[in-house]
Design an enzyme around this catalytic site. Structure first.
Site, PDB file in Angstrom:
ATOM      1  N   GLY A 117     -10.003  11.583   5.397  1.00 13.62           N
ATOM      2  CA  GLY A 117     -10.452  10.934   4.157  1.00 13.62           C
ATOM      3  C   GLY A 117      -9.384  10.870   3.093  1.00 13.62           C
ATOM      4  O   GLY A 117      -8.228  10.541   3.371  1.00 13.62           O
ATOM      5  N   LEU A 143      -5.604  10.913   3.577  1.00 17.11           N
ATOM      6  CA  LEU A 143      -5.457  12.008   4.545  1.00 17.11           C
ATOM      7  C   LEU A 143      -5.837  11.574   5.953  1.00 17.11           C
ATOM      8  O   LEU A 143      -6.354  12.374   6.740  1.00 17.11           O
ATOM      9  CB  LEU A 143      -6.354  13.177   4.096  1.00 17.11           C
ATOM     10  CG  LEU A 143      -6.102  13.703   2.672  1.00 17.11           C
ATOM     11  CD1 LEU A 143      -7.234  14.600   2.210  1.00 17.11           C
ATOM     12  CD2 LEU A 143      -4.770  14.454   2.625  1.00 17.11           C
ATOM     13  N   ASN A 180       1.881  -6.920   2.695  1.00 17.59           N
ATOM     14  CA  ASN A 180       0.601  -6.494   3.283  1.00 17.59           C
ATOM     15  C   ASN A 180      -0.419  -6.197   2.184  1.00 17.59           C
ATOM     16  O   ASN A 180      -1.602  -6.543   2.298  1.00 17.59           O
ATOM     17  CB  ASN A 180       0.783  -5.229   4.139  1.00 17.59           C
ATOM     18  CG  ASN A 180       1.647  -5.466   5.378  1.00 17.59           C
ATOM     19  OD1 ASN A 180       1.880  -6.608   5.768  1.00 17.59           O
ATOM     20  ND2 ASN A 180       2.129  -4.394   5.967  1.00 17.59           N
ATOM     21  N   ALA A 202      -0.381  -0.673   8.572  1.00 21.79           N
ATOM     22  CA  ALA A 202      -0.936  -1.299   7.351  1.00 21.79           C
ATOM     23  C   ALA A 202      -2.241  -0.654   6.882  1.00 21.79           C
ATOM     24  O   ALA A 202      -2.890  -1.179   5.975  1.00 21.79           O
ATOM     25  CB  ALA A 202      -1.120  -2.798   7.509  1.00 21.79           C
ATOM     26  N   ALA A 203      -2.617   0.491   7.473  1.00 25.15           N
ATOM     27  CA  ALA A 203      -3.828   1.186   6.985  1.00 25.15           C
ATOM     28  C   ALA A 203      -3.619   1.584   5.514  1.00 25.15           C
ATOM     29  O   ALA A 203      -4.497   1.370   4.676  1.00 25.15           O
ATOM     30  CB  ALA A 203      -4.109   2.408   7.840  1.00 25.15           C
ATOM     31  N   GLY A 204      -2.454   2.145   5.220  1.00 27.34           N
ATOM     32  CA  GLY A 204      -2.167   2.561   3.837  1.00 27.34           C
ATOM     33  C   GLY A 204      -2.040   1.366   2.906  1.00 27.34           C
ATOM     34  O   GLY A 204      -2.534   1.377   1.772  1.00 27.34           O
ATOM     35  N   ASP A 205      -1.380   0.315   3.378  1.00 29.68           N
ATOM     36  CA  ASP A 205      -1.202  -0.888   2.541  1.00 29.68           C
ATOM     37  C   ASP A 205      -2.551  -1.525   2.226  1.00 29.68           C
ATOM     38  O   ASP A 205      -2.794  -1.978   1.100  1.00 29.68           O
ATOM     39  CB  ASP A 205      -0.335  -1.931   3.273  1.00 29.68           C
ATOM     40  CG  ASP A 205       1.047  -1.392   3.597  1.00 29.68           C
ATOM     41  OD1 ASP A 205       1.524  -0.502   2.865  1.00 29.68           O
ATOM     42  OD2 ASP A 205       1.650  -1.861   4.587  1.00 29.68           O
TER      43      ASP A 205
HETATM   44  O1  RIB Z   1       3.112  -0.201   6.161  1.00 24.65           O
HETATM   45  C1  RIB Z   1       3.334  -1.022   7.270  1.00 24.65           C
HETATM   46  C2  RIB Z   1       4.540  -1.868   7.042  1.00 24.65           C
HETATM   47  O2  RIB Z   1       5.664  -1.024   6.923  1.00 24.65           O
HETATM   48  C3  RIB Z   1       4.869  -2.811   8.167  1.00 24.65           C
HETATM   49  O3  RIB Z   1       4.228  -4.047   8.065  1.00 24.65           O
HETATM   50  C4  RIB Z   1       6.388  -2.890   8.112  1.00 24.65           C
HETATM   51  O4  RIB Z   1       6.867  -4.130   7.731  1.00 24.65           O
HETATM   52  C5  RIB Z   1       6.821  -1.794   7.140  1.00 24.65           C
HETATM   53  O5  RIB Z   1       7.178  -2.296   5.919  1.00 24.65           O
END
Ligand code: RIB
Length: 307
Positions: A226, A222, A43, A250-253
């Site tokens: 924020g 957070l 991601n 996937a917000a963090g990714d």
């Molecule tokens: O951070 C989200 C991800 O965490 C997902 O896509 C899942 O695969 C896990 O790894």
């Protein structure tokens, strides 16, 4: 433009939409099931690639259809996949994700091939580390490999970013001393440091514990509140954007991906954090992991509408 290398996981996400999360012992009826490319490493790489960065990835998948689909998805945004090994007899990593009506999720990961990455796979792809300016790591692959890559990358003078997810309380000092930026969320910093983090002061104290290990910058995300950047000069807070949250997967990714893309474009860290907030806010308004990640045009549109 410099090169980014992501060393990490690829998962096929089995996503179930539910009205409310099942509690222990409870059965609930789901609304919809979808297969979506995911994995924290993939991601992050996908976000960087879709935003226009030059990216290579080192990782592993099984010799199955999921692995083929995950590689294809990365290649569509021009990510170099020569470092992703197809492992005989292994299954591609899978993640089982429930997403409720508020957009919150719960995730169980079966690591599969991700857990079989070896030092040999890294050594065979050493030229990808040589080529990179920034090396990005997470914790869905064996911790000894994360530590090994960070050490080699630092010896070669690379900038190292660690997204410590999924969090664990036993990160070796040997790893942390080679990290330039660590980006936990508030739950993760609690697990990493053992500190409670209910106030800004407590967040700052916990982050300083990580600085003492040799890390230069701690960015704590957070959610709706924020983020906080902590360096040896003190802390600075950044506001979140107000969006209608559909799915936080996937917000963090995407935050890490966008942050890295801005840094490779030579933006200052504060500007990079602001850009990362915009990208991860857009991601929260859409469903899925890689399916929710915007390109630069979408980011610019969003900025126009929200300025
Ligand atoms: O951070 C989200 C991800 O965490 C997902 O896509 C899942 O695969 C896990 O790894």
């Amino acid at each position: 433009m410099g090169n980014i290398l992501v060393v990490g996981s690829l998962n096929m996400d089995f996503v179930v939409e539910v009205n409310k999360m099942p509690q222990p012992g409870e059965t609930v009826l789901g609304k919809k099931f979808t297969l979506i490319p995911g994995g924290k490493g993939a991601n992050q790489a996908y976000a960087m690639g879709k935003l226009g960065a030059n990216v290579n990835m080192i990782g592993a998948v099984g010799e199955d259809d999921y692995g083929i689909k995950l590689l294809k998805n990365l290649e569509e945004v021009k990510i170099g996949t020569t470092g992703i090994k197809k492992l005989k007899g292994e299954n591609t990593g899978c993640a089982f994700i429930n997403v409720d009506e508020t957009g919150e999720n719960s995730i169980v990961v079966i690591g599969g091939a991700n857990q079989k990455i070896t030092e040999e796979i890294i050594d065979n792809n050493i030229e990808l580390i040589d080529k990179a300016t920034i090396v990005v790591l997470q914790l869905e692959i064996p911790i000894n490999i994360v530590t090994y890559v960070a050490k080699i990358a630092k010896e070669k003078g690379k900038y190292v970013i660690l997204d410590p997810a999924p969090a664990r309380n036993d990160l070796p000092d040997e790893l942390l001393k080679n990290v330039d930026i660590i980006k936990p969320n508030e739950t993760e910093i609690q697990i990493l440091t053992g500190n409670t983090v209910n106030t800004d002061e407590e967040l700052y104290i916990a982050a300083k514990k990580l600085l003492e290990k040799g890390i230069k910058n701690v960015i704590i995300t957070l959610g709706g509140s924020g983020s906080m950047l902590v360096t040896k000069n003190g802390y600075k807070k950044f506001a979140a954007l107000d969006v209608k949250v559909v799915d936080t997967t996937a917000a963090g990714d995407s935050f890490t991906g966008a942050l890295t893309k801005a840094l490779i474009d030579k933006k200052e860290i504060e500007q990079a954090i602001e850009f990362a907030h915009i990208v991860s806010s857009i991601v929260c308004t859409k469903k899925g992991a890689q399916t929710s990640i915007p390109n630069m045009e979408e980011v610019e549109d969003f900025m126009k509408k929200n300025s």
